[in-house]
Design a protein around this motif. Structure first.
Motif, mmCIF file in Angstrom:
data_model
loop_
_atom_site.group_PDB
_atom_site.id
_atom_site.type_symbol
_atom_site.label_atom_id
_atom_site.label_comp_id
_atom_site.label_asym_id
_atom_site.label_seq_id
_atom_site.Cartn_x
_atom_site.Cartn_y
_atom_site.Cartn_z
ATOM 1 N N TYR A 39 0.812 -1.225 0.000
ATOM 2 C CA TYR A 39 0.000 0.000 0.000
ATOM 3 C C TYR A 39 0.841 1.267 0.000
ATOM 4 C CZ TYR A 39 -4.234 -2.694 0.672
ATOM 5 O OH TYR A 39 -5.274 -3.559 0.494
ATOM 6 N N PHE A 45 -5.413 0.293 -7.391
ATOM 7 C CA PHE A 45 -6.810 0.087 -7.763
ATOM 8 C C PHE A 45 -7.072 0.212 -9.256
ATOM 9 C CE2 PHE A 45 -6.579 1.735 -3.498
ATOM 10 C CZ PHE A 45 -7.297 0.792 -2.805
ATOM 11 N N PHE A 51 -6.562 -4.798 -8.430
ATOM 12 C CA PHE A 51 -7.931 -5.239 -8.131
ATOM 13 C C PHE A 51 -8.874 -4.046 -8.218
ATOM 14 C CE2 PHE A 51 -8.105 -3.401 -3.860
ATOM 15 C CZ PHE A 51 -6.759 -3.304 -3.538
ATOM 16 N N GLU A 56 -15.135 1.692 -6.934
ATOM 17 C CA GLU A 56 -14.485 1.990 -8.221
ATOM 18 C C GLU A 56 -15.305 1.434 -9.381
ATOM 19 O OE1 GLU A 56 -11.924 3.933 -8.113
ATOM 20 O OE2 GLU A 56 -11.515 3.772 -5.961
ATOM 21 N N GLY A 88 -9.558 2.815 6.032
ATOM 22 C CA GLY A 88 -8.944 2.331 4.786
ATOM 23 C C GLY A 88 -9.655 2.832 3.545
ATOM 24 N N VAL A 118 -9.041 7.066 8.453
ATOM 25 C CA VAL A 118 -7.997 6.274 9.099
ATOM 26 C C VAL A 118 -7.245 5.558 7.984
ATOM 27 C CG1 VAL A 118 -7.504 4.405 10.720
ATOM 28 C CG2 VAL A 118 -9.378 6.023 11.192
ATOM 29 N N SER A 121 -1.290 4.509 4.652
ATOM 30 C CA SER A 121 -0.426 4.680 3.490
ATOM 31 C C SER A 121 -0.307 6.147 3.063
ATOM 32 C CB SER A 121 -0.990 3.855 2.318
ATOM 33 O OG SER A 121 -0.565 4.399 1.090
ATOM 34 N N LEU A 124 -1.606 6.708 -0.552
ATOM 35 C CA LEU A 124 -3.061 6.779 -0.700
ATOM 36 C C LEU A 124 -3.626 8.032 -0.029
ATOM 37 C CD1 LEU A 124 -3.999 3.005 -0.382
ATOM 38 C CD2 LEU A 124 -4.027 4.433 -2.423
ATOM 39 N N GLN A 128 -6.275 10.528 -1.756
ATOM 40 C CA GLN A 128 -7.534 10.882 -1.071
ATOM 41 C C GLN A 128 -7.668 12.408 -0.940
ATOM 42 O OE1 GLN A 128 -6.817 8.651 2.534
ATOM 43 N NE2 GLN A 128 -6.830 6.716 1.392
ATOM 44 N N ASN A 156 -15.095 -0.362 3.929
ATOM 45 C CA ASN A 156 -15.311 -1.240 2.779
ATOM 46 C C ASN A 156 -13.990 -1.884 2.388
ATOM 47 O OD1 ASN A 156 -16.956 -2.276 0.520
ATOM 48 N ND2 ASN A 156 -15.479 -1.130 -0.704
ATOM 49 N N GLU A 157 -13.968 -3.197 2.320
ATOM 50 C CA GLU A 157 -12.749 -3.949 1.994
ATOM 51 C C GLU A 157 -11.556 -3.465 2.807
ATOM 52 O OE1 GLU A 157 -11.712 -5.754 -1.602
ATOM 53 O OE2 GLU A 157 -13.503 -5.083 -2.636
ATOM 54 N N PHE A 158 -11.787 -3.196 4.076
ATOM 55 C CA PHE A 158 -10.714 -2.806 4.988
ATOM 56 C C PHE A 158 -10.271 -4.009 5.825
ATOM 57 C CE2 PHE A 158 -9.826 -1.433 9.415
ATOM 58 C CZ PHE A 158 -8.588 -0.843 9.189
ATOM 59 N N ALA A 161 -7.836 -6.716 4.600
ATOM 60 C CA ALA A 161 -6.427 -6.364 4.431
ATOM 61 C C ALA A 161 -5.661 -6.426 5.747
ATOM 62 C CB ALA A 161 -6.310 -4.968 3.830
ATOM 63 N N LEU A 162 -6.338 -6.772 6.841
ATOM 64 C CA LEU A 162 -5.637 -6.854 8.121
ATOM 65 C C LEU A 162 -5.047 -8.262 8.276
ATOM 66 C CD1 LEU A 162 -8.093 -4.829 10.406
ATOM 67 C CD2 LEU A 162 -6.060 -4.037 9.201
HETATM 68 N N1 SAH Z 1 -12.031 1.075 0.988
HETATM 69 C C1 SAH Z 1 -11.292 1.208 -0.243
HETATM 70 C C2 SAH Z 1 -9.907 0.561 -0.231
HETATM 71 C C3 SAH Z 1 -9.769 -0.848 0.234
HETATM 72 S S1 SAH Z 1 -8.062 -1.380 0.208
HETATM 73 C C4 SAH Z 1 -12.133 0.746 -1.415
HETATM 74 O O1 SAH Z 1 -13.157 0.148 -1.191
HETATM 75 O O2 SAH Z 1 -11.756 0.986 -2.561
HETATM 76 C C5 SAH Z 1 -7.574 -1.264 1.884
HETATM 77 C C6 SAH Z 1 -7.332 0.119 2.410
HETATM 78 O O3 SAH Z 1 -6.989 0.018 3.799
HETATM 79 C C7 SAH Z 1 -6.205 0.894 1.782
HETATM 80 O O4 SAH Z 1 -6.570 2.248 1.763
HETATM 81 C C8 SAH Z 1 -5.046 0.651 2.749
HETATM 82 O O5 SAH Z 1 -4.010 1.593 2.656
HETATM 83 C C9 SAH Z 1 -5.770 0.709 4.066
HETATM 84 N N2 SAH Z 1 -5.138 0.032 5.199
HETATM 85 C C10 SAH Z 1 -4.623 -1.224 5.214
HETATM 86 N N3 SAH Z 1 -4.211 -1.551 6.465
HETATM 87 C C11 SAH Z 1 -4.512 -0.484 7.245
HETATM 88 C C12 SAH Z 1 -4.357 -0.219 8.641
HETATM 89 N N4 SAH Z 1 -3.816 -1.098 9.473
HETATM 90 N N5 SAH Z 1 -4.795 0.968 9.116
HETATM 91 C C13 SAH Z 1 -5.351 1.889 8.275
HETATM 92 N N6 SAH Z 1 -5.520 1.675 6.952
HETATM 93 C C14 SAH Z 1 -5.096 0.526 6.444
#
Ligand code: SAH
Length: 363
Positions: A39, A45, A51, A56, A88, A118, A121, A124, A128, A156-158, A161-162
């Motif tokens: 990231y 994106f 992805f 998007e 994210g 929050v 990156s 990003l 933003q 959303n899709e956050f 990624a954890l």
């Molecule tokens: N919500 C967006 C992006 C999803 S990708 C969409 O739907 O298009 C995941 C996002 O989470 C990215 O912006 C990435 O930089 C962020 N991210 C990943 N790990 C994070 C963390 N621990 N704390 C804050 N942001 C994080």
């Protein structure tokens, strides 16, 4: 031959010196290493990236979430500022679409809508900032740093990624997944005996031989932090992601340029995610004092929020090519015919302060 990714060299040295690292540490370094983390090193994106996420695909996604936020805010007795927190936010697209609708429906402006993002990156954050120019936006490393007060949280899709840990049940005991080096000094997965995974992630009965269980401490901690904030300060949260309600198996995946690759291939150059276990998120939110609703399918949620009507409105002022683009976007968001369709794989979970009514469309 492709040159070794810089992060691969770093990881090999680290493992040679310290021994194998846990899967969640590997995932966290791949995604968030300050220099070579996925990231931090570009814009992943869209069609030219790795992805595509729902916001998007179509503006309708963020707009309908905007309608949801305004509904919920009204049930909270319309506190000023209307504080929107996004976890994210990616390119900021969802928030931009959401804000357009929220300000139109409420009449509020940049002085009365507070946007808290929050985002870890720096790359990003810049994208933003450009996208949300003209709005009152603040960035935070963590949810704890966001100013207190009632708020609506969107993610959303956050959660996918954890970082996750992975366990396997073999010969009557648990072993945990590590990333180490094989005999050719290449990165390789291995399992080492370990205490059992946390109870929340475990099957109810004794697992069959070979069962794989995933569990994310980072996800649990984040869900608890959201729950505590909602219970103490008031507000609601909407969590959208791909995943299941308490399933098992290896779901770790790596995407590069819209293709699946090995999670060990060129670390830091592909998006690593795992299916979200909504049962664990729900428990964590409840433990922290929030009420939860769902998860329901993304298709069910979007349709109940007016997806079809909104798409028809957009189509009424579009040419034939645009109309067909809108149609395919709607199929992608709410269909389930092809593996690319998000309608049932993606789920929506809501959480609220206990005194708030059940939010639409979770009744
Ligand atoms: N919500 C967006 C992006 C999803 S990708 C969409 O739907 O298009 C995941 C996002 O989470 C990215 O912006 C990435 O930089 C962020 N991210 C990943 N790990 C994070 C963390 N621990 N704390 C804050 N942001 C994080």
């Amino acid at each position: 031959m492709t040159r070794e990714a810089p992060l691969e060299t770093i990881l090999k040295r680290m493992i040679a010196a310290e021994g194998p690292i846990r899967l969640d540490r590997y995932m966290s370094l791949c995604l968030s290493h300050p220099v070579h983390g996925y990231y931090n090193s570009g814009d992943p994106f869209g069609a030219t990236g790795d992805f595509t996420t729902a916001p998007e695909i179509s503006q309708v996604f963020g707009e309908l979430i905007g309608v949801w936020c305004v509904h919920v805010w009204q049930t909270m007795a319309s506190p000023i500022p209307l504080r929107l927190i996004e976890l994210g936010p990616g390119r900021g697209t969802l928030m931009a679409d959401l804000l357009r609708v929220a300000s139109r429906l409420t009449g509020l402006d940049r002085n009365t809508i507070a946007v808290d993002l929050v985002e870890t990156s720096p790359t990003l954050r810049q994208i933003q900032a450009t996208r949300l120019d003209g709005h009152h936006v603040a960035w935070h490393e963590n949810l704890h740093n966001v100013p207190l007060g009632p708020a609506i949280v969107v993610a959303n899709e956050f959660f996918d990624a954890l970082p996750v840990r992975q366990y396997v049940f073999r010969n009557g005991r648990w072993a945990e997944c590590f990333v180490g080096l094989n005999e050719r000094a290449q990165l390789a997965f291995g399992f080492a005996p370990a205490p059992p995974p946390p109870p929340a992630a475990l099957p109810h009965e004794r697992p069959p031989e070979g069962t794989i269980v995933e569990c994310s401490e980072a996800q649990m901690a984040m869900a608890e932090a959201i729950g505590r904030r909602l219970a103490a300060e008031g507000g609601a949260a909407l969590i959208i992601d791909y995943g299941h309600e308490g399933g098992y198996g290896d779901t770790l995946q790596a995407l590069r340029q819209h293709r699946f690759v090995s999670p060990l291939d060129q670390p830091g150059r592909s998006d690593l995610t795992a299916h979200v276990n909504f049962a664990i998120l729900r428990q964590a939110l409840q433990r922290a004092g929030a009420c939860t609703y769902g998860p329901i399918s993304q298709a069910g949620y979007l349709k109940a929020m007016g997806l079809t009507e909104r798409a028809e409105r957009l189509k009424s002022s579009a040419d034939a090519k645009q109309r067909s683009t809108i149609d395919s976007a709607i199929r992608r968001l709410a269909g389930h015919e092809t593996p690319m369709d998000m309608g049932t794989l993606f789920k929506v979970l809501a959480a609220c302060h206990p005194t708030l009514p059940i939010p639409h469309p979770f009744q």
